[in-house]
Scaffold this motif. Structure first.
Motif, short mmCIF file in Angstrom:
data_model
loop_
_atom_site.label_atom_id
_atom_site.label_comp_id
_atom_site.label_asym_id
_atom_site.label_seq_id
_atom_site.Cartn_x
_atom_site.Cartn_y
_atom_site.Cartn_z
N ALA A 58 2.75 -1.56 -0.23
CA ALA A 58 2.75 -0.80 -1.72
C ALA A 58 3.93 -1.42 -2.24
O ALA A 58 4.93 -0.79 -3.06
CB ALA A 58 4.00 1.14 -0.22
N HIS B 221 -1.19 6.05 -3.03
CA HIS B 221 -0.84 7.56 -2.76
C HIS B 221 0.08 7.34 -3.16
O HIS B 221 1.08 8.18 -3.46
CB HIS B 221 -1.40 7.55 -1.81
CG HIS B 221 -2.79 8.22 -1.10
ND1 HIS B 221 -3.20 10.07 -1.71
CD2 HIS B 221 -4.22 7.83 -1.41
CE1 HIS B 221 -4.38 9.47 -1.73
NE2 HIS B 221 -5.07 8.63 -1.45
N THR B 222 0.92 6.29 -2.86
CA THR B 222 2.90 6.56 -2.87
C THR B 222 3.45 6.04 -4.44
O THR B 222 3.76 6.94 -4.80
CB THR B 222 3.03 4.95 -2.57
OG1 THR B 222 2.90 5.45 -1.24
CG2 THR B 222 4.76 4.80 -2.60
N ASP C 173 2.43 -5.24 3.22
CA ASP C 173 2.46 -4.22 2.86
C ASP C 173 2.26 -3.41 1.51
O ASP C 173 2.86 -4.21 0.37
CB ASP C 173 3.59 -3.17 2.93
CG ASP C 173 3.12 -1.03 3.46
OD1 ASP C 173 2.31 -1.43 1.83
OD2 ASP C 173 3.38 -1.03 4.12
N MET D 258 -4.28 -0.33 10.08
CA MET D 258 -4.50 -0.08 9.18
C MET D 258 -5.83 -1.73 8.91
O MET D 258 -5.32 -2.53 8.38
CB MET D 258 -3.64 0.20 8.31
CG MET D 258 -4.42 0.74 6.77
SD MET D 258 -2.75 0.92 5.81
CE MET D 258 -2.20 3.01 6.73
N ARG E 130 -6.64 14.55 -5.38
CA ARG E 130 -5.22 14.80 -4.78
C ARG E 130 -4.19 14.79 -6.39
O ARG E 130 -3.51 15.75 -6.63
CB ARG E 130 -4.45 13.96 -4.35
CG ARG E 130 -2.41 14.16 -3.99
CD ARG E 130 -2.99 13.24 -3.01
NE ARG E 130 -0.67 13.36 -3.13
CZ ARG E 130 -0.08 12.05 -2.42
NH1 ARG E 130 -0.54 11.13 -1.42
NH2 ARG E 130 1.65 12.84 -1.76
N GLU F 125 -7.44 0.39 2.77
CA GLU F 125 -6.58 1.52 3.53
C GLU F 125 -5.13 1.51 2.99
O GLU F 125 -4.49 2.39 2.66
CB GLU F 125 -6.96 1.76 4.77
CG GLU F 125 -8.21 2.47 5.05
CD GLU F 125 -8.41 2.39 7.08
OE1 GLU F 125 -9.51 2.78 6.88
OE2 GLU F 125 -7.56 1.35 7.74
N ASN F 126 -4.99 0.10 3.58
CA ASN F 126 -3.76 0.34 2.83
C ASN F 126 -3.17 -0.15 1.27
O ASN F 126 -2.01 0.47 0.76
CB ASN F 126 -3.16 -1.59 3.57
CG ASN F 126 -1.44 -1.85 3.11
OD1 ASN F 126 -0.76 -2.60 2.96
ND2 ASN F 126 -0.31 -1.27 4.22
N ASN G 244 -5.10 1.31 -0.36
CA ASN G 244 -5.35 3.88 -0.62
C ASN G 244 -3.82 4.06 -0.53
O ASN G 244 -3.03 4.67 -1.54
CB ASN G 244 -6.72 3.36 -0.32
CG ASN G 244 -6.51 4.71 -0.15
OD1 ASN G 244 -5.74 5.80 0.02
ND2 ASN G 244 -7.30 5.77 -1.27
N ALA G 245 -3.57 3.95 0.66
CA ALA G 245 -1.92 4.21 0.76
C ALA G 245 -0.81 3.99 -0.54
O ALA G 245 -0.39 4.93 -0.71
CB ALA G 245 -1.47 4.13 2.19
N ALA G 246 -0.68 2.95 -0.61
CA ALA G 246 0.09 2.30 -1.25
C ALA G 246 -0.27 3.44 -3.30
O ALA G 246 0.77 3.53 -3.69
CB ALA G 246 -0.46 0.66 -2.05
#
Length: 321
Positions: free
Chosen positions: A152, A12-13, A150, A1, A45, A5-6, A8-10
């Motif tokens: 997140a 989302h979380t 990370d 990743m 989303r 992108e990391n 972005n994922a955070a």
């Protein structure tokens, strides 16, 4: 990743876990997804909580501070960290003060995300590192994106503080892969701080924020290969307040992207001198960008910004006096 992108994922979380969380900024909505595409997919989303704003950092920061004051969670995305100068008043004079100004301590879950630094030819007003202007503001915390941790976890840490935070994101680092180290180094993360070394007892410690990590590792590898000197790279996620637990070592260097004068690196040097003075063989060395505007032309920009070679030269000078 990759790092972008990391993050972005955070995001989302955060938005999935808190129905009172908002993401605010310019051109965030899909399909654009923000200037560096970090917000891609979020408006699809969470259409009611990802909000594109007019072009006004002052306004978007003020709106976010108001949401935080009302008990919501607000994350602001600036297109460029340079525009902190426009959002400085609501961030420093309203958001940071609101934590303690009303008689009772109030939670202020506010994160301002700032794509920072040069290396992409964006010129004098879109390439700066302005972190130093945020150091020392009461109740304002400064974090920087790290490829070794990370996002997140970092977002959770910032929101748990319930104080306004600035999250600095190096633009070049967006494209790099997470948790990547170069041979012969390994990385260990303790209490939110990444320690990158060879396992040998270090003769020198290099402290740098996440955006400098790749250049710092390259400089330490040059030092090991060419000078046979083992160094340890220390990369904190939280830049301010400064709280670093370092092993005893004779030489310390701090590298950062900003120009000199009242910097995070100077604050780190003060911290090291106060806690580790007896171990030091020399004062802490600071490495900064050149004292000039950042040119757009790539060959001139490279002369101004901190490079791996700049850091390496400082390491050699520090060790050999």
């Amino acid at each position: 990743m990759r790092v972008a992108e990391n993050i972005n994922a955070a995001l989302h979380t955060v938005l999935a876990g808190d129905d009172r969380a908002y993401l605010i900024g310019e051109d965030l909505l899909d399909p654009y997804g923000g200037a560096f595409k970090v917000a891609r997919g979020l408006s699809t989303r969470f259409p009611d909580r990802v909000l594109s704003t007019p072009i006004s950092e002052s306004a978007m920061t003020g709106i976010a501070a108001g949401l935080a004051l009302a008990g919501d969670t607000a994350i602001v995305e600036y297109m460029f960290a340079d525009f902190l100068t426009l959002g400085f008043d609501p961030l420093v004079n309203f958001a940071a003060k609101s934590v303690t100004m009303y008689g009772n301590r109030l939670p202020m879950r506010l994160i301002v995300r700032c794509p920072s630094g040069g290396g992409r030819g964006y010129g004098p007003t879109h390439s700066q590192s302005l972190t130093k202007h945020l150091i020392g503001v009461p109740s304002l915390n400064v974090f920087e994106m790290s490829p070794f941790r990370d996002a997140a976890e970092v977002f959770a840490e910032m929101l748990a503080l319930a104080q306004p935070c600035v999250f600095v994101e190096d633009k070049i680092l967006y494209t790099r892969r997470m948790h990547t180290v170069i041979d012969p180094f390994t990385v260990e993360v303790r209490a939110g701080v990444a320690f990158v070394g060879t396992g040998e007892r270090p003769e020198l410690i290099l402290i740098a924020p996440g955006g400098m990590a790749e250049r710092a590792m390259t400089a330490l590898r040059m030092l090991l290969v060419e000078q046979e000197i083992a160094g340890l790279l220390v990369v904190p996620s939280r830049l301010y307040p400064v709280d670093l637990d370092l092993p005893p070592v004779a030489h310390v260097v701090v590298a950062e992207d900003s120009t000199a004068g009242g910097t995070w690196g100077a604050e780190v040097a003060h911290h090291v001198h106060a806690r580790h003075f007896a171990d030091l063989a020399a004062p802490v060395t600071l490495v900064h960008a050149a004292d000039t505007v950042i040119p757009t032309a790539p060959h001139l920009e490279r002369q101004v910004l901190v490079s791996a070679e700049t850091i390496y030269d400082a390491l050699v000078r520090t060790v050999h006096g």
